[in-house]
Design an enzyme around this catalytic site. Structure first.
Site, short mmCIF file in Angstrom:
data_model
loop_
_atom_site.label_atom_id
_atom_site.label_comp_id
_atom_site.label_asym_id
_atom_site.label_seq_id
_atom_site.Cartn_x
_atom_site.Cartn_y
_atom_site.Cartn_z
N TYR A 10 0.85 -1.20 0.00
CA TYR A 10 0.00 0.00 0.00
C TYR A 10 0.88 1.25 0.00
CZ TYR A 10 -3.72 -3.19 1.55
OH TYR A 10 -4.63 -4.21 1.65
N HIS B 179 -6.02 2.14 -1.30
CA HIS B 179 -6.06 0.79 -1.86
C HIS B 179 -4.62 0.37 -2.17
CE1 HIS B 179 -10.37 0.35 -2.21
NE2 HIS B 179 -10.45 1.55 -2.74
N LYS C 142 -4.39 -3.60 -9.82
CA LYS C 142 -3.12 -3.54 -9.11
C LYS C 142 -2.01 -4.02 -10.03
CE LYS C 142 -5.72 -4.99 -5.03
NZ LYS C 142 -6.19 -3.65 -4.72
#
Length: 320
Positions: free
Chosen positions: A247, A255, A286
């Site tokens: 993170y 997020h 991601k």
């Protein structure tokens, strides 16, 4: 003012787990050292719940090792730390029970006062409602007093309401006073049972000679320490099929940016693993990050040198 504990803070080693029991220490490590951990404690009164967990906070071996290497924490064997507390003096036990009873009486008084206020509010509303009905009935009676009454006719509805209000007021005056008198002459309140969630003061920190050695960590530790040194918060990545989640800030505010997987420097990597990881990371918005330390990492002299040998790469799928 932010809490500043005495360093090193003790990390309790219990049955192979690294635990923190102080909320002040947990807050300090999260704020100053980007250590999140995982809450595993349940509420004493609701042991079956598994959503809103609390203390203790369990640390990954990598997190505990990082804190030890930085001199921020030490590992304490809780079994040995409690050896000197097998017996509790009778006076201490009585003092502890008296304190719990005092807390229970305080809670009982709060509950009783709350019920009394609620009863008074209810009585006040009933009195206001009765007075309003009585005023409406009086106004209606005044309006109809000038009209000659027919002996054969039934009483108007307003007179019925007035008589009902009078009966209600009479019943209330007869029943309310005894109720109030009873509430004033109640027997002494029983204390509410208190289940303490913490024990204070905490155990004294043992001498450095009794500290345990630094935790054994998996081969992924160099990559963990490298990302931590870059300012990332890291948490376990099991639910996303990786080793860590990285993170850019506190997970309560951000997020995660990367799914992290560690490899050895000369390890052969299956191309399908890269494809699967890259597609998975892109699917959950991601990046897929892989990395590891250079071969011969154990030969470096300092922790900083070992972290500097780590190389990391990220993979992302893009539409063409």
């Amino acid at each position: 003012m932010d809490f500043q504990p005495d360093l090193p803070v003790p990390i309790s080693y219990v049955s192979g787990r690294y635990l923190l029991f102080s909320i002040d220490v947990v807050t300090y490590l999260r704020r100053e050292h980007h250590i999140c951990g995982v809450l595993i404690g349940t509420l004493p009164q609701i042991p079956q719940q598994n959503v809103f967990l609390g203390l203790p906070l369990e640390l990954m071996p990598e997190e505990a090792r990082l804190l030890v290497d930085k001199g921020v924490a030490c590992i304490v064997d809780e079994t040995k730390a409690h050896d000197g507390m097998n017996t509790l003096l009778e006076e201490d036990r009585r003092r502890y029970l008296r304190d719990l009873e005092s807390q229970g009486l305080h809670v009982s008084r709060i509950q009783t006062d709350r019920k009394e206020r609620l009863r008074e509010q209810t009585m006040k509303k009933l009195e206001e409602k009765g007075a309003k009905k009585k005023a409406n009935a009086s106004a209606a009676a005044a309006q109809t007093s000038a009209v000659p009454e027919d002996p054969t006719s039934t009483p108007p509805q307003s007179q019925k309401d007035a008589s009902t209000v009078n009966l209600f007021a009479a019943d209330e005056s007869q029943s309310s006073s005894p109720a109030i008198e009873v509430s004033k002459n109640t027997t002494p309140q029983a204390p509410v049972a208190i289940t303490p969630a913490t024990s204070y003061p905490p155990l004294p920190t043992p001498s450095p000679s009794s500290y345990l050695s630094a935790p054994t960590v998996p081969p992924s530790y160099p990559l963990f320490a490298h990302l931590h040194s870059k300012g990332y918060f890291l948490s376990p990545g099991l639910r996303f099929g990786c080793q860590y989640m990285a993170y850019p800030g506190d997970p309560l505010r951000f997020h995660s940016h990367f799914l992290v997987v560690s490899y050895e420097w000369d390890q052969n990597i299956d191309l399908m693993d890269l494809i699967v990881g890259g597609r998975l990371g892109t699917g959950v918005k991601k990046g897929f990050l892989i990395g590891g330390a250079q071969k011969g990492i154990d030969d470096v002299d300092s922790e900083a040198d070992r972290i500097d040998t780590v190389r990391a790469f990220s993979l992302e799928w893009a539409g063409m």
